[in-house]
Design an enzyme around this catalytic site. Structure first.
Site, mmCIF file in Angstrom:
data_model
loop_
_atom_site.group_PDB
_atom_site.id
_atom_site.type_symbol
_atom_site.label_atom_id
_atom_site.label_comp_id
_atom_site.label_asym_id
_atom_site.label_seq_id
_atom_site.Cartn_x
_atom_site.Cartn_y
_atom_site.Cartn_z
ATOM 1 N N TYR A 16 0.829 -1.206 0.000
ATOM 2 C CA TYR A 16 0.000 0.000 0.000
ATOM 3 C C TYR A 16 0.865 1.259 0.000
ATOM 4 C CZ TYR A 16 -3.807 3.183 1.043
ATOM 5 O OH TYR A 16 -4.723 4.193 0.970
ATOM 6 N N PHE A 73 -6.683 19.472 -25.087
ATOM 7 C CA PHE A 73 -7.429 18.269 -25.443
ATOM 8 C C PHE A 73 -8.810 18.376 -24.777
ATOM 9 C CE2 PHE A 73 -8.663 13.813 -24.548
ATOM 10 C CZ PHE A 73 -8.893 13.447 -25.847
ATOM 11 N N ASP A 74 -9.813 17.628 -25.268
ATOM 12 C CA ASP A 74 -11.177 17.892 -24.769
ATOM 13 C C ASP A 74 -11.376 17.599 -23.281
ATOM 14 O OD1 ASP A 74 -11.174 15.217 -25.359
ATOM 15 O OD2 ASP A 74 -12.821 15.267 -26.773
ATOM 16 N N ASP A 85 1.469 18.916 -21.642
ATOM 17 C CA ASP A 85 0.573 17.765 -21.651
ATOM 18 C C ASP A 85 1.304 16.777 -22.553
ATOM 19 O OD1 ASP A 85 -1.237 15.798 -22.194
ATOM 20 O OD2 ASP A 85 -2.931 17.139 -22.594
ATOM 21 N N ALA A 127 1.303 13.479 -23.237
ATOM 22 C CA ALA A 127 0.785 12.147 -23.569
ATOM 23 C C ALA A 127 1.586 11.503 -24.709
ATOM 24 C CB ALA A 127 -0.688 12.251 -23.949
ATOM 25 N N LYS A 186 -0.687 6.413 -23.528
ATOM 26 C CA LYS A 186 -0.164 6.665 -24.875
ATOM 27 C C LYS A 186 1.329 6.328 -24.886
ATOM 28 C CE LYS A 186 -4.071 9.270 -24.868
ATOM 29 N NZ LYS A 186 -4.930 9.431 -23.675
ATOM 30 N N HIS A 217 -21.467 12.801 -27.930
ATOM 31 C CA HIS A 217 -21.020 11.782 -28.877
ATOM 32 C C HIS A 217 -20.942 10.388 -28.272
ATOM 33 C CE1 HIS A 217 -17.515 13.514 -26.930
ATOM 34 N NE2 HIS A 217 -16.842 12.428 -27.209
HETATM 35 N N1 F0G Z 1 -4.273 14.803 -23.074
HETATM 36 C C1 F0G Z 1 -4.227 14.356 -24.344
HETATM 37 C C2 F0G Z 1 -3.404 15.097 -25.356
HETATM 38 C C3 F0G Z 1 -4.960 13.225 -24.719
HETATM 39 O O1 F0G Z 1 -4.925 12.811 -25.977
HETATM 40 C C4 F0G Z 1 -5.733 12.547 -23.742
HETATM 41 C C5 F0G Z 1 -6.526 11.376 -24.079
HETATM 42 C C6 F0G Z 1 -5.737 13.047 -22.427
HETATM 43 C C7 F0G Z 1 -4.985 14.168 -22.141
HETATM 44 C C8 F0G Z 1 -6.538 12.409 -21.341
HETATM 45 O O2 F0G Z 1 -5.946 11.221 -20.928
HETATM 46 O O3 F0G Z 1 -7.610 9.443 -21.514
HETATM 47 O O4 F0G Z 1 -5.718 9.020 -19.911
HETATM 48 O O5 F0G Z 1 -7.613 10.449 -19.246
HETATM 49 N N2 F0G Z 1 -6.790 11.024 -25.262
HETATM 50 C C9 F0G Z 1 -7.511 9.842 -25.677
HETATM 51 C C10 F0G Z 1 -7.688 9.849 -27.173
HETATM 52 C C11 F0G Z 1 -8.762 9.554 -24.932
HETATM 53 O O6 F0G Z 1 -8.392 8.954 -27.687
HETATM 54 O O7 F0G Z 1 -7.110 10.703 -27.848
HETATM 55 P P1 F0G Z 1 -6.770 9.967 -20.375
#
Ligand code: F0G
Length: 468
Positions: free
Chosen positions: A75, A127-128, A218, A220, A261, A452
């Protein structure tokens, strides 16, 4: 790879395989109808080639699976956490490393600490989920994409860059004290998986430094971005990609990452920074929803897989294959007259459905129409980035279509081979040959938030009923 051979091969051999889900066109038509033409409602086993996302869908290496068996599930103070922490410190140079279960958990925590009403987060493009978490904190999310980012047909090496002049105007207008952070998204997922140049990252650091605004990456897809810099930016051609990545992190004060990613893991993420005060506040929130500081919502085995993945992802044979895969698909689609965001991104190809299906009214969702057609004809699943995702209601309750209608074909890492991609090309070529007969879709039902994921659609009515 040796220079004299032109063919870039998958730099791995396959030890464990999974069968693909073959179906007939007739079955897929029934599946689409019962899924209400929403590809999120389709069971994955009914998908042949799944290009919905590159997030968490990669294949782990033998070394990662071995790491999983070594995972320490204590833990507190697990060995796996220290492996994870060391790896991230080594790569990023940041002092405070906070594990989270995925990228958006890092976003939620960070913006709860620094966001809030009256403040603005500035970015090349949020990102969204990042935007949603900024806005959920009460802050505003302002994007400053590079000029030319929306000129999809015209290639440029770094279409993911930020427009720094526009950013500076905004800082002056809103006041630097109202801007707690600048987020540079590498690569820029919302705008075609396009890379950000080192010059632009340094430019953002200098600009924000002048106003006392910290910068976070960010990150990823940091490794893909680093390799693009090696290929495209002057002065980096002979630099080891790991050094380029380290230099990218040096341009910022912290980072948030979805490890699903470029950490080659199926789950995980982190928040990393130098600011000890922010980190202390973030850890308070971490304990509330994610877990203790040394696991943050992850199993010890996940931490281990991420630590190993972060090293593997910077192997140049891997990155060469990775970027070439998307480029290969993009080149062949262009040759067949299928318009894409050009050049292809690092993690996939984005088809410009607005241009591909100009006869379909934006109200009838050209990108979703193409995405469902890809499934119908070939069992291929992509994702719509268009009016279903970003369409809005105007004040009078009317429908405002989104500015772009894209279908993203995202490539899971180390999962599909060249023949899978050749198949995708063949299916798209067939669709292109018959595209004038394709009719759009209409909305039957959609919730207010993130429509969506759960919207229901149907083909627009034709004389002979609903058949497509
Ligand atoms: N930032 C970027 C640039 C991303 O592409 C994503 C996720 C996130 C943050 C959020 O990360 O999914 O681990 O919570 N992108 C995925 C996609 C969902 O399909 O492009 P997460």
């Amino acid at each position: 790879m040796e220079q004299k051979w032109k063919t870039i091969i998958e730099p791995f051999k396959i030890k464990s395989v999974e069968p693909l889900g073959f179906t007939t066109r007739e079955e897929r038509l029934c599946i689409l109808e019962s899924a209400h033409y929403n590809l999120f409602n389709i069971r994955a086993e009914k998908v042949l080639i799944d290009l919905l996302t590159d997030s968490g869908t990669g294949a782990m290496s033998a070394a990662q699976w071995a790491g999983i068996m070594l995972g320490d599930e204590s833990y507190a103070g697990a060995r796996s956490y220290y492996n994870f922490e060391n790896e991230i410190k080594d790569l990023t140079g940041y002092k405070e490393i906070i594990p989270v279960h995925q990228g958006r958990a890092a976003e939620k925590i960070l913006f709860s600490v620094i966001g809030g009403k009256g403040s603005y987060i500035i970015s090349n493009s949020h990102f969204d989920t990042t935007r949603a978490n900024v806005e959920a904190s009460g802050a505003g999310a302002a994007d400053f994409p590079a000029k030319g980012a929306f000129d999809f047909d015209k290639p440029a090496p770094f279409k993911g860059n930020a427009d720094l002049a526009a950013m500076e105007r905004f800082i002056k207008e809103k006041g630097a004290r109202n801007i707690p952070l600048c987020v540079m998204t590498v690569t820029n997922n919302s705008l075609g998986g396009q890379p950000v140049s080192m010059a632009n990252l340094k430019g953002a650091r200098n600009l924000c430094g002048k106003y006392g605004i910290p910068v976070f990456l960010d990150c990823a897809r940091f490794a893909e971005n680093a390799y693009f810099i090696k290929l495209r930016e002057k002065g980096y051609n002979s630099a080891p990609v790991r050094e380029i990545a380290e230099e990218m992190f040096e341009t910022a004060d912290g980072a948030m990452m979805s490890a699903k990613k470029d950490a080659l893991a199926n789950m995980g993420g982190f928040l990393a920074m130098n600011n000890a005060e922010w980190a202390a506040k973030a850890r308070q929130l971490l304990i509330l929803t994610e877990g203790f500081n040394t696991y943050g919502g992850l199993a010890g085995r996940d931490l281990e897989a991420i630590a190993i993945g972060l090293r593997e992802v910077l192997e140049e044979n891997y990155l060469q294959y990775r970027l070439r895969s998307a480029e290969y698909l993009g080149e062949r689609l262009l040759k067949r007259g299928i318009p894409i965001v050009n050049p292809p991104g690092g993690h996939g190809v984005y088809i410009n459905a607005k241009k591909f299906l100009p006869h379909i009214n934006p109200r009838n969702f050209p990108a979703q129409t193409l995405a469902t057609r890809l499934y119908l004809e070939g069992g291929i699943r992509g994702i719509e980035i268009g009016s279903l995702m970003f369409g809005r209601r105007d004040a009078g309750g009317g429908f405002l279509p989104a500015a772009m209608e894209l279908v993203r074909l995202a490539m899971p890492r180390r999962v599909y081979t060249q023949s899978h991609i050749d198949y995708v090309i063949e299916v798209l070529e067939y669709i292109a040959g018959n595209k004038n007969s394709i009719k759009g879709l209409e909305l039957v039902e959609a919730p207010e938030v993130l429509a969506h994921f759960s919207a229901k659609l149907r083909p627009v009515k034709q004389k002979q009923g609903l058949r497509v």
